[in-house]
Design an enzyme around this catalytic site. Structure first.
Site, PDB file in Angstrom:
ATOM      1  N   ASP A   8     -45.433 -91.893  16.775  1.00  0.00           N
ATOM      2  CA  ASP A   8     -44.591 -91.253  15.976  1.00  0.00           C
ATOM      3  C   ASP A   8     -43.411 -92.117  15.765  1.00  0.00           C
ATOM      4  O   ASP A   8     -42.828 -92.899  16.372  1.00  0.00           O
ATOM      5  CB  ASP A   8     -44.545 -89.725  16.678  1.00  0.00           C
ATOM      6  CG  ASP A   8     -43.620 -89.038  16.016  1.00  0.00           C
ATOM      7  OD1 ASP A   8     -43.577 -88.744  14.408  1.00  0.00           O
ATOM      8  OD2 ASP A   8     -42.577 -88.439  16.336  1.00  0.00           O
ATOM      9  N   SER A 169     -40.849 -82.075  14.444  1.00  0.00           N
ATOM     10  CA  SER A 169     -39.668 -82.271  15.535  1.00  0.00           C
ATOM     11  C   SER A 169     -38.518 -81.170  15.180  1.00  0.00           C
ATOM     12  O   SER A 169     -38.034 -80.467  15.897  1.00  0.00           O
ATOM     13  CB  SER A 169     -39.070 -83.648  15.329  1.00  0.00           C
ATOM     14  OG  SER A 169     -40.042 -84.764  15.898  1.00  0.00           O
ATOM     15  N   ASP A 204     -43.666 -86.698  20.202  1.00  0.00           N
ATOM     16  CA  ASP A 204     -42.617 -85.743  20.752  1.00  0.00           C
ATOM     17  C   ASP A 204     -42.964 -84.199  20.172  1.00  0.00           C
ATOM     18  O   ASP A 204     -42.162 -83.272  20.727  1.00  0.00           O
ATOM     19  CB  ASP A 204     -41.268 -86.314  20.403  1.00  0.00           C
ATOM     20  CG  ASP A 204     -40.931 -86.001  18.858  1.00  0.00           C
ATOM     21  OD1 ASP A 204     -41.573 -86.448  17.745  1.00  0.00           O
ATOM     22  OD2 ASP A 204     -39.739 -85.305  18.698  1.00  0.00           O
TER      23      ASP A 204
END
Length: 243
Positions: A8, A169, A204
């Site tokens: 990512d 995110s 994440d």
């Protein structure tokens, strides 16, 4: 053994929009012999910016698994896909025009703000993105990013109309029936035609979870949890444990 690592970009490879902090990471992964595959919600144009800055020439996956871009002659065999000047493109998502048609029907009732109905100044305010990168982010081909909304039910409405809504995110992404895992699996199958493969992934966000499901070893930065992923504080910690 072919070693493939899916990365990512936002909050994983780079903390903000500056590619410079990623330079030692990419350098070390290359030294260890990894095939580095960006697998991000970012557009082709955005990823090409980072690929050039970081001298990465491997395939990459754009817009939450919507398309796989394989540089021409990267694999020594024929690949079925749409041919462009530089790539063979395996398309898994839907065209952004189809998504925007639906968003236009909903934007007033749900107070939705996204790239196509926002000004450059608004996008910079929503994202913190440098002005020079905004045009690259606006070159969307298969998805839209939802920055703001006034009613939560927009997500259910779009899902009922056949679109996928994914949390990244910071923002939501609207795209076709695809994800980072489906695209990564297809690319891994191509690598396996060359020989045995060991696969890794680092991310994440929730949109990285499908990618974790298809690799041998996964790493999750931050406080979320995934049954297959090892939690780490940063990508630098990943470099210490993979070979």
């Amino acid at each position: 053994m072919i070693k493939v690592i899916f990365l990512d970009i936002d909050k994983t490879l780079i903390p903000s929009y500056d590619p410079e902090p990623a330079e030692p990471v990419i350098k070390e992964l290359k030294r260890k012999g990894f095939e580095i595959v960006f697998n991000s919600s970012k557009t082709r144009a955005e990823q090409e910016f980072y690929r050039e800055k970081l001298d990465v020439k491997t395939p990459f996956i754009s817009e939450n698994g919507s398309a796989i871009y394989i540089p021409k002659n990267y694999f020594p065999f024929e690949i079925k896909g749409r041919e462009t000047k530089d790539y063979i493109v395996i398309e898994l998502g839907v065209k952004v025009e189809e998504i925007r048609r639906e968003l236009r029907k909903l934007e007033d009732a749900y107070g939705i703000k996204y790239y196509a109905n926002s000004t450059k100044e608004e996008i910079m305010e929503f994202t913190g993105m440098p002005e020079e990168l905004v045009p690259l982010a606006m070159e969307r081909e298969y998805s839209e990013t939802i920055f703001k909304w006034s009613r939560e039910s927009w997500k259910r409405t779009l899902s009922e109309r056949g679109f996928t809504v994914t949390m990244g995110s910071r923002f939501y992404s609207v795209h076709g029936n695809c994800d980072k895992g489906k695209a990564a699996k297809i690319l891994l199958e191509l690598y396996r035609r060359l020989g045995p493969v060991r696969s890794y992934a680092v991310g994440d966000g929730y949109n990285d979870f499908p990618m974790f499901d298809v690799v041998d070893r996964a790493f999750l930065i931050g406080n979320l949890t995934h049954e297959k992923a090892q939690n780490v504080s940063s990508i630098m910690e990943v470099l210490e444990v993979i070979e």
